[in-house]
Scaffold this active site. Structure first.
Site, mmCIF file in Angstrom:
data_model
loop_
_atom_site.group_PDB
_atom_site.id
_atom_site.type_symbol
_atom_site.label_atom_id
_atom_site.label_comp_id
_atom_site.label_asym_id
_atom_site.label_seq_id
_atom_site.Cartn_x
_atom_site.Cartn_y
_atom_site.Cartn_z
ATOM 1 N N GLY A 158 2.157 6.855 -5.964
ATOM 2 C CA GLY A 158 2.053 6.224 -4.459
ATOM 3 C C GLY A 158 3.302 5.819 -4.175
ATOM 4 C CE LYS A 217 -8.278 -4.733 1.295
ATOM 5 N NZ LYS A 217 -6.967 -5.223 0.432
ATOM 6 N N GLY A 246 4.454 1.200 -3.718
ATOM 7 C CA GLY A 246 5.093 2.081 -4.573
ATOM 8 C C GLY A 246 6.628 2.361 -4.422
ATOM 9 N N GLY A 273 3.926 4.334 -0.814
ATOM 10 C CA GLY A 273 3.919 3.501 0.450
ATOM 11 C C GLY A 273 4.610 2.381 0.255
#
Ligand code: GLU
Length: 418
Positions: A220, A108, A225, A222
């Site tokens: 959410g 990540k 979502g 983005g």
């Protein structure tokens, strides 16, 4: 808000692993190895701002474990990013790729920044600066980033371009979630939401519950979502009654139309104040009396302090780490059906893997082929988790951990690392 300020996502990720290690009676050396990232790169990024000044940003790339294959995982741009958040997210990517049985490890990245306060030019220079530092540890066979919170296909394109100049040739497979014109995959855009909805479809079968017309609330708005809103209706006939973004939420018991809400957010910057709906807080959205709750924003939103007030039958975790271990136990005791993050939101990385394969072959698939192969992978992983959870009488997250950790542990042992 005490839960937010004292919360450390990496502690949570380690606690989840410890619980699985105990059930698996994992070899102590393997357990110790899996509790920590293998490699971390911390970088300092000077960026020329539009006003002529130079600002210094901090970024990270953490390669948690690559025993099963090259690192894989997104890059987040967030003001509240911390190294421990990136560590946790890198660990979760390791379990996610193993659970879906992709030949990949987990990694990540993150940059501490407020992307909404940066101009497009500043954002581009920041993204290129990141690759100038981190590019040396990336590549199709080493570690392959992707979009995550507040990063987009355009940002992936700038990164792929910067990397191409570093290498001296186009190596598009070094990053996924790219635009279609630069080696992106059909179906990557909505893959996270689509994968989660395939799981929900199967969970409906497992519990013998009808989903068409079921009410849903989404936290959410983005990539995950907003596509969950669109596809929830298209694929499963859900009635989405509440949605939210970082500024707050809206509630309309008769249902919210995706096109209209999307257009309102595009025009005003937020879903808030949508005509005909009632404004609600993000906290209140979680506690609505709906059948399906979809946390699709940030970590630790369902915690010890509110888990008892969550009423939904299905918790569809499109966010990474939305539920704390204490909340998991409370939800399990009450009989809520949680589809855990690293199963539920694995559609994104699964189509990222398809993108890597297409880049390597330089041969591109039809969207329908991507959907079919994604469905097969998600459905298989869902039933493996569901069956193990039923058999061992544990909650779904623990079952998913048992499967994923044992696969990574096997690779670690076979390679002779422990
Ligand atoms: N950021 C997504 C995740 O958390 C996708 C990662 C990827 O495609 O590599 O799973």
């Amino acid at each position: 808000m005490t839960y937010q300020t004292t919360f450390n996502p990496f502690d949570m990720a380690q606690q989840q692993l410890d619980e699985a290690a105990e059930v698996l009676q994992l070899d102590p050396a393997v357990h110790q190895l899996l509790r920590q990232p293998l490699r971390e790169l911390h970088v300092t990024l000077p960026v020329k701002m539009d006003d002529g000044s130079t600002r210094i940003f901090q970024g990270f790339r953490i390669q948690y474990n690559d025993a099963r294959g090259p690192g894989k995982g997104g890059i987040r741009y967030h003001v509240a990013e911390t190294v421990d958040t990136v560590r946790a997210l890198a660990a979760w990517m390791t379990w996610k790729t193993a659970l879906l049985d992709l030949p990949l490890g987990g990694a990540k990245g993150g940059i501490i920044c407020d992307p909404k306060a940066l101009s497009p030019g500043e954002l581009e220079r920041l993204s290129r600066a990141y690759i100038r530092q981190v590019g040396r540890i990336l590549g199709l066979e080493k570690d392959v980033p992707a979009p995550d919170v507040y990063t987009t296909p355009q940002i992936m394109a700038w990164m792929a371009d910067e990397f191409a100049f570093q290498q001296g040739y186009n190596a598009f497979g070094m990053i996924t979630g790219k635009p279609l014109a630069l080696g992106g995959s059909a179906g990557r855009g909505d893959a996270t939401a689509r994968g989660g909805l395939f799981c929900l479809r199967e969970a409906g079968k497992a519990l013998n519950l009808e989903l068409p017309g079921a009410t849903a609330a989404i936290q959410g708005y983005g990539n995950a979502g907003s596509f969950a809103h669109k596809l929830g209706k298209e694929m499963l006939g859900l009635k989405v009654v509440a949605v939210s973004d970082s500024r707050g939420g809206i509630y309309q018991p008769d249902g919210l139309d995706y096109e209209q809400v999307y257009a309102h957010k595009a025009g005003t910057g937020s879903v808030v104040n949508f005509p005909g709906a009632q404004n609600i807080t993000n906290e209140a959205l979680l506690e609505l009396d709906v059948t399906v709750l979809i946390p699709a924003a940030l970590e630790n939103v369902i915690h010890e302090g509110n888990a008892a007030d969550i009423k939904a039958t299905f918790i569809i975790e499109l966010a990474n780490g939305p539920t704390s271990p204490a909340a998991d136990r409370i939800l399990h005791e009450r009989g809520a059906y949680v589809i855990p993050d690293f199963l539920c939101n694995a559609g994104g990385v699964t189509v990222s893997y398809f993108e890597m394969v297409q880049n390597a072959y330089n041969y591109y698939w039809e969207e329908s082929v991507v959907h079919e192969r994604l469905d097969a992978k998600m459905t298989r992983a869902f039933w493996q988790v569901h069956q193990l959870a039923t058999e061992k009488k544990v909650h779904n997250r623990l079952a998913a951990y048992l499967l994923a950790v044992s696969r990574v542990a096997e690779a670690v042992r076979l390679r002779g690392w422990a």
